[in-house]
Design a protein around this motif. Structure first.
Motif, PDB file in Angstrom:
ATOM      1  N   VAL A   1      -3.236  13.641  48.482  1.00 54.15           N
ATOM      2  CA  VAL A   1      -4.493  14.207  47.988  1.00 54.15           C
ATOM      3  C   VAL A   1      -4.382  15.732  47.906  1.00 54.15           C
ATOM      4  CG1 VAL A   1      -6.935  14.574  48.567  1.00 54.15           C
ATOM      5  CG2 VAL A   1      -5.932  12.289  48.728  1.00 54.15           C
ATOM      6  N   LEU A   2      -3.802  16.370  48.918  1.00 54.61           N
ATOM      7  CA  LEU A   2      -3.662  17.830  48.899  1.00 54.61           C
ATOM      8  C   LEU A   2      -2.779  18.294  47.741  1.00 54.61           C
ATOM      9  CD1 LEU A   2      -3.356  18.687  52.702  1.00 54.61           C
ATOM     10  CD2 LEU A   2      -5.255  19.183  51.162  1.00 54.61           C
ATOM     11  N   PHE A   3      -1.664  17.612  47.528  1.00 53.32           N
ATOM     12  CA  PHE A   3      -0.809  17.981  46.398  1.00 53.32           C
ATOM     13  C   PHE A   3      -1.521  17.728  45.065  1.00 53.32           C
ATOM     14  CE2 PHE A   3       3.117  17.692  49.118  1.00 53.32           C
ATOM     15  CZ  PHE A   3       3.523  18.995  48.896  1.00 53.32           C
ATOM     16  N   GLY A   4      -2.249  16.623  44.990  1.00 53.51           N
ATOM     17  CA  GLY A   4      -2.989  16.322  43.757  1.00 53.51           C
ATOM     18  C   GLY A   4      -4.073  17.352  43.468  1.00 53.51           C
ATOM     19  N   VAL A   5      -4.787  17.761  44.500  1.00 56.43           N
ATOM     20  CA  VAL A   5      -5.817  18.786  44.335  1.00 56.43           C
ATOM     21  C   VAL A   5      -5.174  20.107  43.927  1.00 56.43           C
ATOM     22  CG1 VAL A   5      -7.506  20.199  45.592  1.00 56.43           C
ATOM     23  CG2 VAL A   5      -7.533  17.726  45.825  1.00 56.43           C
ATOM     24  N   GLY A   6      -4.070  20.461  44.553  1.00 53.57           N
ATOM     25  CA  GLY A   6      -3.362  21.691  44.189  1.00 53.57           C
ATOM     26  C   GLY A   6      -2.911  21.677  42.739  1.00 53.57           C
ATOM     27  N   LEU A   7      -2.366  20.560  42.299  1.00 60.79           N
ATOM     28  CA  LEU A   7      -1.925  20.436  40.911  1.00 60.79           C
ATOM     29  C   LEU A   7      -3.115  20.501  39.949  1.00 60.79           C
ATOM     30  CD1 LEU A   7       0.613  20.034  39.215  1.00 60.79           C
ATOM     31  CD2 LEU A   7       0.239  17.569  39.379  1.00 60.79           C
ATOM     32  N   ALA A   8      -4.207  19.854  40.321  1.00 54.73           N
ATOM     33  CA  ALA A   8      -5.408  19.891  39.472  1.00 54.73           C
ATOM     34  C   ALA A   8      -5.978  21.307  39.384  1.00 54.73           C
ATOM     35  CB  ALA A   8      -6.468  18.927  40.017  1.00 54.73           C
ATOM     36  N   VAL A   9      -5.982  22.039  40.495  1.00 58.49           N
ATOM     37  CA  VAL A   9      -6.494  23.413  40.491  1.00 58.49           C
ATOM     38  C   VAL A   9      -5.620  24.295  39.608  1.00 58.49           C
ATOM     39  CG1 VAL A   9      -6.770  25.475  41.933  1.00 58.49           C
ATOM     40  CG2 VAL A   9      -7.721  23.298  42.681  1.00 58.49           C
ATOM     41  N   LEU A  10      -4.304  24.194  39.739  1.00 65.72           N
ATOM     42  CA  LEU A  10      -3.412  25.010  38.920  1.00 65.72           C
ATOM     43  C   LEU A  10      -3.563  24.689  37.430  1.00 65.72           C
ATOM     44  CD1 LEU A  10      -0.126  25.177  41.029  1.00 65.72           C
ATOM     45  CD2 LEU A  10      -1.759  27.010  40.578  1.00 65.72           C
ATOM     46  N   CYS A  11      -3.678  23.416  37.100  1.00 61.21           N
ATOM     47  CA  CYS A  11      -3.871  23.045  35.691  1.00 61.21           C
ATOM     48  C   CYS A  11      -5.228  23.526  35.181  1.00 61.21           C
ATOM     49  CB  CYS A  11      -3.737  21.538  35.516  1.00 61.21           C
ATOM     50  SG  CYS A  11      -2.044  20.940  35.685  1.00 61.21           S
ATOM     51  N   GLY A  12      -6.258  23.456  36.021  1.00 66.96           N
ATOM     52  CA  GLY A  12      -7.577  23.949  35.639  1.00 66.96           C
ATOM     53  C   GLY A  12      -7.592  25.448  35.422  1.00 66.96           C
ATOM     54  N   VAL A  13      -6.905  26.182  36.294  1.00 69.91           N
ATOM     55  CA  VAL A  13      -6.816  27.635  36.142  1.00 69.91           C
ATOM     56  C   VAL A  13      -6.062  27.980  34.864  1.00 69.91           C
ATOM     57  CG1 VAL A  13      -5.763  29.708  37.139  1.00 69.91           C
ATOM     58  CG2 VAL A  13      -7.078  28.168  38.579  1.00 69.91           C
ATOM     59  N   TRP A  14      -5.024  27.236  34.574  1.00 67.22           N
ATOM     60  CA  TRP A  14      -4.240  27.449  33.356  1.00 67.22           C
ATOM     61  C   TRP A  14      -5.117  27.235  32.113  1.00 67.22           C
ATOM     62  CZ3 TRP A  14      -0.258  23.469  31.279  1.00 67.22           C
ATOM     63  CH2 TRP A  14       0.419  23.991  30.177  1.00 67.22           C
ATOM     64  N   ALA A  15      -5.869  26.142  32.097  1.00 71.53           N
ATOM     65  CA  ALA A  15      -6.754  25.857  30.965  1.00 71.53           C
ATOM     66  C   ALA A  15      -7.847  26.920  30.849  1.00 71.53           C
ATOM     67  CB  ALA A  15      -7.371  24.469  31.122  1.00 71.53           C
ATOM     68  N   SER A  16      -8.380  27.349  31.974  1.00 67.22           N
ATOM     69  CA  SER A  16      -9.407  28.389  31.968  1.00 67.22           C
ATOM     70  C   SER A  16      -8.867  29.696  31.406  1.00 67.22           C
ATOM     71  CB  SER A  16      -9.917  28.605  33.397  1.00 67.22           C
ATOM     72  OG  SER A  16     -10.735  29.724  33.472  1.00 67.22           O
ATOM     73  N   GLY A  17      -7.652  30.043  31.764  1.00 68.31           N
ATOM     74  CA  GLY A  17      -7.039  31.257  31.235  1.00 68.31           C
ATOM     75  C   GLY A  17      -6.822  31.186  29.733  1.00 68.31           C
ATOM     76  N   GLN A  18      -6.408  30.043  29.245  1.00 72.48           N
ATOM     77  CA  GLN A  18      -6.213  29.882  27.802  1.00 72.48           C
ATOM     78  C   GLN A  18      -7.536  29.952  27.056  1.00 72.48           C
ATOM     79  OE1 GLN A  18      -3.318  29.623  25.856  1.00 72.48           O
ATOM     80  NE2 GLN A  18      -2.537  30.452  27.765  1.00 72.48           N
TER      81      GLN A  18
END
Length: 122
Positions: free
Chosen positions: A61-78
Motif C-alpha cells: 500500500v505504501l509503495f502504491g500510494v507513493g507511485l500514485a502521488v508521483l504520477c499525480g504530481v507529474w500529471a499536475s505539472g503537465q
C-alpha cells in the motif's frame, strides 16, 4: 541516530523529492523528465518484490500510494504547463490583435497620422 531524527530526515528527503519532481521535472517540455521518478520507484518496487523484501500489505500500500502521488504530481505539472502556455498564447494574441490608437498629435494634424502609426508599429 534515533528513530525521531531518522523519521524527520526521511520526511525532509521525501518533501524535497516531491518539490523537485513538481517544480523542476514535471513541467518541462520534455514529458519524459517527469516520468523519471515514477519509473525509478516502479523499478524499486519490482526489485524489492523479486528479492522478497516486500512482506505485507502495508508495504504494498505504501509503495502504491507513493507511485500514485508521483504520477499525480507529474500529471499536475503537465497540466500547469499547458495552462501557462495557453495564457501566454492568449496574452500574445491580445497584444497582436489590439486596435491601433492614434496619438494626440495625430488627431490634431492628419499629416502626423502616418508618423504615429509608424512609431506604434515598432
Amino acid at each position: 541516530m534515533n528513530d525521531t531524527a531518522s523519521y524527520l530526515l526521511s520526511l525532509a528527503v521525501g518533501i524535497a523529492i516531491l518539490l523537485l519532481h513538481r517544480f523542476v521535472l514535471s513541467n518541462r517540455p520534455q514529458v519524459w523528465l517527469g516520468a523519471l521518478l515514477p519509473a525509478a520507484l516502479l523499478a524499486v518496487i519490482v526489485s524489492f518484490s523479486a528479492q522478497g523484501r516486500i512482506k505485507g500489505l502495508r508495504e504494498w500500500v505504501l509503495f502504491g500510494v507513493g507511485l500514485a502521488v508521483l504520477c499525480g504530481v507529474w500529471a499536475s505539472g503537465q497540466d500547469a504547463r499547458k495552462k501557462h502556455l495557453q495564457r501566454e498564447d492568449e496574452r500574445t494574441d491580445a497584444i497582436h490583435t489590439r486596435p491601433r490608437q492614434e496619438t494626440h498629435a495625430a488627431r490634431k494634424d492628419p499629416a502626423m497620422l502616418d508618423l504615429a502609426v509608424m512609431a506604434m508599429s515598432r
